[in-house]
Design a protein around this motif. Sequence first.
Motif, PDB file in Angstrom:
ATOM      1  N   MET A   1      53.591  31.505  19.110  1.00  0.00           N
ATOM      2  CA  MET A   1      53.046  32.788  19.480  1.00  0.00           C
ATOM      3  C   MET A   1      52.533  32.740  20.923  1.00  0.00           C
ATOM      4  O   MET A   1      52.067  31.724  21.387  1.00  0.00           O
ATOM      5  N   ILE A   2      52.640  33.843  21.603  1.00  0.00           N
ATOM      6  CA  ILE A   2      52.065  34.025  22.939  1.00  0.00           C
ATOM      7  C   ILE A   2      50.943  35.039  22.768  1.00  0.00           C
ATOM      8  O   ILE A   2      51.134  36.077  22.133  1.00  0.00           O
ATOM      9  N   THR A   3      49.761  34.749  23.311  1.00  0.00           N
ATOM     10  CA  THR A   3      48.656  35.691  23.195  1.00  0.00           C
ATOM     11  C   THR A   3      48.288  36.238  24.570  1.00  0.00           C
ATOM     12  O   THR A   3      48.529  35.600  25.598  1.00  0.00           O
ATOM     13  N   ILE A   4      47.695  37.424  24.564  1.00  0.00           N
ATOM     14  CA  ILE A   4      47.263  38.067  25.789  1.00  0.00           C
ATOM     15  C   ILE A   4      45.848  38.592  25.565  1.00  0.00           C
ATOM     16  O   ILE A   4      45.579  39.222  24.530  1.00  0.00           O
ATOM     17  N   SER A   5      44.953  38.295  26.482  1.00  0.00           N
ATOM     18  CA  SER A   5      43.564  38.739  26.345  1.00  0.00           C
ATOM     19  C   SER A   5      43.476  40.252  26.479  1.00  0.00           C
ATOM     20  O   SER A   5      44.399  40.902  26.990  1.00  0.00           O
ATOM     21  N   GLU A   6      42.348  40.812  26.046  1.00  0.00           N
ATOM     22  CA  GLU A   6      42.138  42.247  26.184  1.00  0.00           C
ATOM     23  C   GLU A   6      42.191  42.665  27.651  1.00  0.00           C
ATOM     24  O   GLU A   6      42.781  43.693  27.982  1.00  0.00           O
ATOM     25  N   GLN A   7      41.564  41.878  28.528  1.00  0.00           N
ATOM     26  CA  GLN A   7      41.532  42.194  29.957  1.00  0.00           C
ATOM     27  C   GLN A   7      42.950  42.190  30.541  1.00  0.00           C
ATOM     28  O   GLN A   7      43.313  43.088  31.297  1.00  0.00           O
ATOM     29  N   ALA A   8      43.747  41.185  30.184  1.00  0.00           N
ATOM     30  CA  ALA A   8      45.126  41.119  30.684  1.00  0.00           C
ATOM     31  C   ALA A   8      45.955  42.269  30.114  1.00  0.00           C
ATOM     32  O   ALA A   8      46.768  42.862  30.820  1.00  0.00           O
ATOM     33  N   ALA A   9      45.744  42.591  28.839  1.00  0.00           N
ATOM     34  CA  ALA A   9      46.483  43.691  28.216  1.00  0.00           C
ATOM     35  C   ALA A   9      46.162  45.014  28.908  1.00  0.00           C
ATOM     36  O   ALA A   9      47.064  45.822  29.152  1.00  0.00           O
ATOM     37  N   LEU A  10      44.897  45.237  29.240  1.00  0.00           N
ATOM     38  CA  LEU A  10      44.518  46.459  29.954  1.00  0.00           C
ATOM     39  C   LEU A  10      45.242  46.547  31.292  1.00  0.00           C
ATOM     40  O   LEU A  10      45.737  47.603  31.677  1.00  0.00           O
ATOM     41  N   LYS A  11      45.306  45.428  32.012  1.00  0.00           N
ATOM     42  CA  LYS A  11      45.978  45.419  33.316  1.00  0.00           C
ATOM     43  C   LYS A  11      47.473  45.660  33.152  1.00  0.00           C
ATOM     44  O   LYS A  11      48.074  46.417  33.919  1.00  0.00           O
ATOM     45  N   VAL A  12      48.096  45.027  32.166  1.00  0.00           N
ATOM     46  CA  VAL A  12      49.528  45.225  31.919  1.00  0.00           C
ATOM     47  C   VAL A  12      49.802  46.685  31.571  1.00  0.00           C
ATOM     48  O   VAL A  12      50.732  47.295  32.106  1.00  0.00           O
ATOM     49  N   LYS A  13      48.979  47.273  30.701  1.00  0.00           N
ATOM     50  CA  LYS A  13      49.170  48.673  30.323  1.00  0.00           C
ATOM     51  C   LYS A  13      49.013  49.594  31.530  1.00  0.00           C
ATOM     52  O   LYS A  13      49.775  50.558  31.682  1.00  0.00           O
ATOM     53  N   GLU A  14      48.056  49.287  32.385  1.00  0.00           N
ATOM     54  CA  GLU A  14      47.860  50.071  33.610  1.00  0.00           C
ATOM     55  C   GLU A  14      49.097  49.996  34.501  1.00  0.00           C
ATOM     56  O   GLU A  14      49.585  50.999  35.023  1.00  0.00           O
ATOM     57  N   MET A  15      49.638  48.799  34.664  1.00  0.00           N
ATOM     58  CA  MET A  15      50.824  48.598  35.492  1.00  0.00           C
ATOM     59  C   MET A  15      52.061  49.254  34.867  1.00  0.00           C
ATOM     60  O   MET A  15      52.881  49.837  35.570  1.00  0.00           O
ATOM     61  N   LEU A  16      52.184  49.144  33.543  1.00  0.00           N
ATOM     62  CA  LEU A  16      53.313  49.779  32.849  1.00  0.00           C
ATOM     63  C   LEU A  16      53.265  51.299  32.994  1.00  0.00           C
ATOM     64  O   LEU A  16      54.303  51.936  33.184  1.00  0.00           O
TER      65      LEU A  16
ATOM     66  N   GLY B   1      68.080  35.956  20.263  1.00  0.00           N
ATOM     67  CA  GLY B   1      67.254  34.751  20.308  1.00  0.00           C
ATOM     68  C   GLY B   1      65.872  34.964  20.913  1.00  0.00           C
ATOM     69  O   GLY B   1      65.035  34.062  20.868  1.00  0.00           O
ATOM     70  N   ASP B   2      65.604  36.140  21.495  1.00  0.00           N
ATOM     71  CA  ASP B   2      64.283  36.419  22.068  1.00  0.00           C
ATOM     72  C   ASP B   2      63.206  36.389  20.990  1.00  0.00           C
ATOM     73  O   ASP B   2      63.438  36.810  19.854  1.00  0.00           O
ATOM     74  N   GLN B   3      62.045  35.911  21.354  1.00  0.00           N
ATOM     75  CA  GLN B   3      60.856  35.960  20.508  1.00  0.00           C
ATOM     76  C   GLN B   3      60.038  37.175  20.958  1.00  0.00           C
ATOM     77  O   GLN B   3      59.831  37.360  22.157  1.00  0.00           O
ATOM     78  N   THR B   4      59.564  37.988  20.021  1.00  0.00           N
ATOM     79  CA  THR B   4      58.810  39.197  20.349  1.00  0.00           C
ATOM     80  C   THR B   4      57.429  39.125  19.715  1.00  0.00           C
ATOM     81  O   THR B   4      57.304  38.753  18.539  1.00  0.00           O
ATOM     82  N   PHE B   5      56.409  39.478  20.498  1.00  0.00           N
ATOM     83  CA  PHE B   5      55.020  39.468  20.035  1.00  0.00           C
ATOM     84  C   PHE B   5      54.346  40.770  20.456  1.00  0.00           C
ATOM     85  O   PHE B   5      54.650  41.316  21.507  1.00  0.00           O
TER      86      PHE B   5
ATOM     87  N   ILE C   1      56.509  27.240  26.325  1.00  0.00           N
ATOM     88  CA  ILE C   1      55.280  28.025  26.469  1.00  0.00           C
ATOM     89  C   ILE C   1      54.713  28.556  25.149  1.00  0.00           C
ATOM     90  O   ILE C   1      53.786  29.371  25.171  1.00  0.00           O
ATOM     91  N   LYS C   2      55.214  28.073  24.005  1.00  0.00           N
ATOM     92  CA  LYS C   2      54.636  28.550  22.747  1.00  0.00           C
ATOM     93  C   LYS C   2      53.159  28.161  22.699  1.00  0.00           C
ATOM     94  O   LYS C   2      52.773  27.076  23.135  1.00  0.00           O
ATOM     95  N   GLY C   3      52.349  29.087  22.229  1.00  0.00           N
ATOM     96  CA  GLY C   3      50.907  28.857  22.177  1.00  0.00           C
ATOM     97  C   GLY C   3      50.179  29.245  23.459  1.00  0.00           C
ATOM     98  O   GLY C   3      48.965  29.122  23.547  1.00  0.00           O
ATOM     99  N   THR C   4      50.903  29.739  24.448  1.00  0.00           N
ATOM    100  CA  THR C   4      50.318  30.096  25.739  1.00  0.00           C
ATOM    101  C   THR C   4      49.432  31.328  25.631  1.00  0.00           C
ATOM    102  O   THR C   4      49.713  32.240  24.862  1.00  0.00           O
ATOM    103  N   GLU C   5      48.344  31.325  26.410  1.00  0.00           N
ATOM    104  CA  GLU C   5      47.431  32.458  26.491  1.00  0.00           C
ATOM    105  C   GLU C   5      47.491  33.036  27.898  1.00  0.00           C
ATOM    106  O   GLU C   5      47.360  32.313  28.886  1.00  0.00           O
TER     107      GLU C   5
END
Length: 119
Positions: A1-16, A51-55, A72-76
Amino acid sequence: MITISEQAALKVKEMLAAEENPNLFLRVGVRPGGCSGFTYGMGWDQEIKEGDQTFEQNGVKIVVDKDSYLYIKGTEIDFKESLMGGGFSIHNPNAIASCGCGSSFKTALAAGKEEKCDD
């Protein structure tokens, strides 16, 4: 699994949102290079490949190709603001060494191809 913090998710959503394309998602991967052997890559994509992994984390869809996932499995993924600006940071539990620039790493599984770091 790949995890993303709330702060990083907010920034990604803003950029998207600025991209104005609802089909885009965050693609994370690695490629040979960098001063430690592998370099991280993050960017927008809209095509899932075999073959892509989706999270899905904190409202952000993250896709990783099968070869990169081995390294990079387990990456934050996090995002930090500072007086000097802000940026994404990656904590990869598989990395046994990384360079000073923070975007290059080596794993016990593979060393990759080392190159001079761009400072």
